[in-house]
Structure formats: C-alpha cells, structure tokens
Design an enzyme around this catalytic site. Structure first.
Site, PDB file in Angstrom:
ATOM      1  N   LYS A 278       0.796  -1.238   0.000  1.00  0.00           N
ATOM      2  CA  LYS A 278       0.000   0.000   0.000  1.00  0.00           C
ATOM      3  C   LYS A 278       0.832   1.296   0.000  1.00  0.00           C
ATOM      4  CE  LYS A 278      -3.211  -1.241  -0.729  1.00  0.00           C
ATOM      5  NZ  LYS A 278      -3.432  -2.019  -1.982  1.00  0.00           N
TER       6      LYS A 278
ATOM      7  N   GLY B 124       2.231   2.407  -2.793  1.00  0.00           N
ATOM      8  CA  GLY B 124       2.201   2.977  -4.144  1.00  0.00           C
ATOM      9  C   GLY B 124       3.003   2.140  -5.129  1.00  0.00           C
TER      10      GLY B 124
ATOM     11  N   ASN C  63       2.132  -0.200  -7.278  1.00  0.00           N
ATOM     12  CA  ASN C  63       1.598  -0.276  -8.648  1.00  0.00           C
ATOM     13  C   ASN C  63       1.848   1.014  -9.416  1.00  0.00           C
ATOM     14  OD1 ASN C  63      -0.144  -2.893  -9.156  1.00  0.00           O
ATOM     15  ND2 ASN C  63      -0.316  -2.356  -6.993  1.00  0.00           N
TER      16      ASN C  63
ATOM     17  N   HIS D 198       7.389  -6.845  -2.061  1.00  0.00           N
ATOM     18  CA  HIS D 198       7.063  -6.310  -0.728  1.00  0.00           C
ATOM     19  C   HIS D 198       7.930  -6.982   0.350  1.00  0.00           C
ATOM     20  CE1 HIS D 198       3.543  -4.319  -2.259  1.00  0.00           C
ATOM     21  NE2 HIS D 198       2.769  -5.367  -2.334  1.00  0.00           N
TER      22      HIS D 198
ATOM     23  N   ARG E  80       5.970   5.220   2.261  1.00  0.00           N
ATOM     24  CA  ARG E  80       4.801   6.108   2.390  1.00  0.00           C
ATOM     25  C   ARG E  80       4.500   6.279   3.878  1.00  0.00           C
ATOM     26  NH1 ARG E  80      -1.295   4.753  -0.135  1.00  0.00           N
ATOM     27  NH2 ARG E  80      -2.035   6.897  -0.148  1.00  0.00           N
TER      28      ARG E  80
ATOM     29  N   TYR F 106       6.144   8.327  -1.425  1.00  0.00           N
ATOM     30  CA  TYR F 106       4.852   8.496  -2.115  1.00  0.00           C
ATOM     31  C   TYR F 106       4.506   9.988  -2.150  1.00  0.00           C
ATOM     32  CZ  TYR F 106      -0.212   7.818  -2.938  1.00  0.00           C
ATOM     33  OH  TYR F 106      -1.494   7.852  -3.447  1.00  0.00           O
TER      34      TYR F 106
ATOM     35  N   PHE G 230      -2.954   9.388 -11.503  1.00  0.00           N
ATOM     36  CA  PHE G 230      -3.928   8.505 -10.858  1.00  0.00           C
ATOM     37  C   PHE G 230      -5.120   8.271 -11.793  1.00  0.00           C
ATOM     38  CE2 PHE G 230      -7.597   7.744  -8.058  1.00  0.00           C
ATOM     39  CZ  PHE G 230      -7.163   6.590  -7.429  1.00  0.00           C
TER      40      PHE G 230
ATOM     41  N   MET H 241      -4.228   5.966 -14.717  1.00  0.00           N
ATOM     42  CA  MET H 241      -4.059   4.564 -14.304  1.00  0.00           C
ATOM     43  C   MET H 241      -5.389   3.943 -13.899  1.00  0.00           C
ATOM     44  SD  MET H 241      -0.372   4.363 -12.368  1.00  0.00           S
ATOM     45  CE  MET H 241      -0.516   2.586 -12.133  1.00  0.00           C
TER      46      MET H 241
HETATM   47  S1  PPS Z   1      -0.314  -3.143  -3.183  1.00  0.00           S
HETATM   48  O1  PPS Z   1      -1.591  -3.863  -3.395  1.00  0.00           O
HETATM   49  O2  PPS Z   1       0.180  -3.379  -1.815  1.00  0.00           O
HETATM   50  O3  PPS Z   1       0.712  -3.456  -4.160  1.00  0.00           O
HETATM   51  O4  PPS Z   1      -0.726  -1.610  -3.269  1.00  0.00           O
HETATM   52  P1  PPS Z   1       0.205  -0.393  -3.728  1.00  0.00           P
HETATM   53  O5  PPS Z   1       0.193  -0.321  -5.193  1.00  0.00           O
HETATM   54  O6  PPS Z   1       1.536  -0.486  -3.062  1.00  0.00           O
HETATM   55  O7  PPS Z   1      -0.543   0.859  -3.106  1.00  0.00           O
HETATM   56  C1  PPS Z   1      -1.865   1.179  -3.457  1.00  0.00           C
HETATM   57  C2  PPS Z   1      -2.058   2.662  -3.170  1.00  0.00           C
HETATM   58  O8  PPS Z   1      -1.399   3.431  -4.187  1.00  0.00           O
HETATM   59  C3  PPS Z   1      -2.344   4.321  -4.770  1.00  0.00           C
HETATM   60  N1  PPS Z   1      -2.028   4.615  -6.174  1.00  0.00           N
HETATM   61  C4  PPS Z   1      -1.734   5.849  -6.622  1.00  0.00           C
HETATM   62  N2  PPS Z   1      -1.588   7.019  -5.980  1.00  0.00           N
HETATM   63  C5  PPS Z   1      -1.289   8.119  -6.733  1.00  0.00           C
HETATM   64  N3  PPS Z   1      -1.139   8.078  -8.074  1.00  0.00           N
HETATM   65  C6  PPS Z   1      -1.273   6.915  -8.756  1.00  0.00           C
HETATM   66  N4  PPS Z   1      -1.122   6.903 -10.078  1.00  0.00           N
HETATM   67  C7  PPS Z   1      -1.576   5.731  -8.024  1.00  0.00           C
HETATM   68  N5  PPS Z   1      -1.779   4.443  -8.360  1.00  0.00           N
HETATM   69  C8  PPS Z   1      -2.059   3.779  -7.228  1.00  0.00           C
HETATM   70  C9  PPS Z   1      -3.650   3.572  -4.628  1.00  0.00           C
HETATM   71  O9  PPS Z   1      -4.749   4.406  -4.859  1.00  0.00           O
HETATM   72  C10 PPS Z   1      -3.519   3.059  -3.201  1.00  0.00           C
HETATM   73  O10 PPS Z   1      -3.670   4.108  -2.245  1.00  0.00           O
HETATM   74  P2  PPS Z   1      -5.083   4.534  -1.586  1.00  0.00           P
HETATM   75  O11 PPS Z   1      -4.728   5.507  -0.503  1.00  0.00           O
HETATM   76  O12 PPS Z   1      -5.708   3.301  -1.049  1.00  0.00           O
HETATM   77  O13 PPS Z   1      -5.883   5.172  -2.658  1.00  0.00           O
END
Ligand code: PPS
Length: 312
Positions: free
Chosen positions: A66, A68, A70, A127, A149, A212, A248, A251
């Site tokens: 979680k 970031g 992806n 992770h 983050r 992040y 965001f 994506m």
């Molecule tokens: S995982 O499942 O553990 O691999 O998740 P991970 O990708 O590490 O984290 C998911 C959070 O990243 C946010 N996210 C983004 N934030 C900003 N910009 C972009 N482009 C973006 N893509 C993914 C995603 O919304 C999750 O955060 P939250 O706070 O839940 O929205």
C-alpha cells in the site's frame, strides 16, 4: 503498460475465486515468521526464489504493501519499455508470452527459472524484507528503488484494501484493523519492522529512496530522478509521456486492462492525508509514539517528513 496484462489478471482472478470459498483464518500462512496470503504465495515459491539469478541491470522496486507499488511500478515499466522501444524497436518489448507476475514473491515455483531466461532489463516488484530476497540481488548490485509512504496513509489504504479484497482477512471495524496493524499481524509483516530493516540499506549507493508524498507533490521531478538513477536516457518529451501515463486518473481509467477486477479496489483515492477520515485522537497518539520509538531517528524516518504529513 496500456496493453492488457493477461497473466497478471489471470493470477489475480484465480486467487480471488480460491479465496472466496475459504474461511478468514485460512487466508494467511506464516513463513519465517511473516504472514502471506496462501492464494498467491507459497513456501515452495519462497524456496525456489533463491535460484533467481539477479543481474546488475535489473530494475528492482521494493515497498511495503500500500505504499504505491503499482504506481511506481507503472513508471518503471513505462521508462524501460519507452527506452527499449526507441533503442530496439517495438517487437522486442512486452512480448505477452514472456510476461511474469511483476511481484517476485507471487507465482509458481517454476517462475524463477523462466525469469533467468528473460532478456534484460527485467522490472521486478517486491514487498519482501531485504533478508528474504534472493542473495543474488545484493551480490549483483542490481539497483533498488525503495518506495516508502507515511504510516497513517499506509494503514488507511491497507484497511480499505483488506476489506475490498477477498485474498486478505477483512475487519469488522477500523479499530480492529488498527490494533492488528500496530501489533504486527499484517500480511508481509510489520510496517515498522519493514522500515527498520530496509533502513540498513538506505545509504547504499545502489539504493534510491523515494516517498509516495514527494511523488505526489512533483511527479515530473520524481520520474526524472528515477530515470537518472537507473541510467535510462529519454528526451523531455518521452519523460513527459511517462509522467502523463502515471497520473492517478489515467491509471484508474486503464485499470480494467491492467489489473482486471482488482483495479477498482486498488485505485481507491490516490491521495495524501486520507487517514484523517479514520484515526481518532488515541490512535493518532499511539501511531505518533510508535513512529518516534521505531523510525523517527532513522534515515528513512526523516525522509518521510512525519511532522508534515502525519500530525493531526
Ligand atoms: S499493493 O496492493 O500493496 O501493491 O498496493 P500499492 O500499489 O503499493 O498501493 C496502493 C495505493 O497506491 C495508490 N495509487 C496511486 N496514488 C497516486 N497516483 C497513482 N497513479 C496511483 N496508483 C495507485 C492507490 O490508490 C492506493 O492508495 P489509496 O490511498 O488506497 O488510494
């Protein structure tokens, strides 16, 4: 990465179907003291992982869940694909039959032998704690981008994800989740332990840390710094394309193609400070204290700018 990622979606879909028939307490297993989801990880895969032959030009992304992953994974994959496209031509990149699940620890035991045959540059997400990665990653001096983050937004994101995603145990209340988060009962282990362990590598020259929050504040600068760290030489225009494709909104719009059913759960808010909607005064105090005790004085702790992003 706008192309459909068939293998990724297939692995996630199958895991979701398997998890839907399981009880809550069957969803995780423990390996070397850390919990992982049984539907996507296994002891066999962890054992087979040691056979990965890491290369100095591998592009490694390490981050606690979680944080970031992806998002930054999209940036890295896009940087590599854009560079390859201009230097080697379109045919050589993103061949579908060469696709592997991007998270090192997710897949089948044969994955690492297949990965050993993949052409460079390979982009690998994980992770895992540094001690649980194949030793060849450190021996090869592969460059590692360490993504961190702030803990309050990580906990908030993890809570919503756990409740939206059948692979992970769900929680009746935020208060229950908060206790589990603070007492190290999370899949992939404790946030605090993760940062403490990775902090030992944070000063290495082949490790670059990015937060992040800094990427949220200036994505263009972040993308430029990441490209420079990995020695990926692109024009301003090409870099700008990577920046635009990693917003965001973009994506999230593409997520059906890139992430299938997981997309609508994963791309939730994508912002900073959503923790304010969940944390009460007592939880704020507990988190502030834990941060102070475990991380505040470390290199990674200072990089997180806790006072800016986490003070109520
Ligand atoms: S995982 O499942 O553990 O691999 O998740 P991970 O990708 O590490 O984290 C998911 C959070 O990243 C946010 N996210 C983004 N934030 C900003 N910009 C972009 N482009 C973006 N893509 C993914 C995603 O919304 C999750 O955060 P939250 O706070 O839940 O929205």
């Amino acid at each position: 990465m706008e192309k459909p990622r068939k293998k990724f979606i297939d692995v996630v879909d199958k895991a979701m179907v398997a998890a839907s028939t399981m009880d809550r307490d069957e969803l995780l297993f423990s390996y070397k003291g850390i919990l992982y989801p049984v539907t996507v990880c296994s002891p066999e895969v962890f054992k087979a992982m040691e056979s990965l032959e890491a290369r100095s030009d591998d592009v490694i992304l390490a981050g606690y869940p979680k944080s970031g992953t992806n998002w930054v994974g999209q940036i890295l994959s896009d940087l590599v694909a854009t560079f390859e496209k201009k230097t080697q031509g379109e045919e050589s990149v993103n061949a579908e039959d060469l696709e592997e699940f991007p998270y090192l620890e997710v897949g089948d035991a044969g994955k690492f032998e297949r990965m050993n045959k993949l052409p460079s540059r390979r982009v690998i997400f994980t992770h895992l704690l540094p001690d649980n990665l194949p030793r060849s990653i450190f021996k090869s001096k592969a460059k590692i981008l360490l993504l961190i983050r702030n803990p309050k937004d990580v906990a908030t994101s993890f809570y919503h994800f756990s409740n939206g995603m059948s692979l992970l145990p769900s929680y009746e209340t935020w208060d229950d989740f908060f206790i589990a988060f603070m007492t190290e009962k999370m899949p992939w282990g404790s946030y605090f332990n993760y940062l403490s362990e990775w902090n030992k590598y944070a000063a290495d020259e082949n490790v670059m840390t990015i937060t992040y929050e800094e990427l949220k504040e200036n994505r263009a600068l972040g993308v430029k710094n990441i490209a420079a760290f990995f020695g990926i030489s692109l024009t301003e225009e090409e870099l700008q394309g990577v920046v635009e494709r990693s917003s965001f909104q973009s994506m999230k719009e593409n997520s059906v193609k890139t992430h299938g059913a997981l997309g609508s759960i994963l791309f939730r808010k994508g912002g900073v400070s959503d923790w304010k909607s969940l944390f009460n005064e007592d939880q704020n105090e507990k988190m502030d204290k834990a941060f102070e005790e475990h991380i505040a004085g470390t290199k990674l702790g200072m990089k997180l700018k806790y006072d800016v992003y986490c003070k109520a």
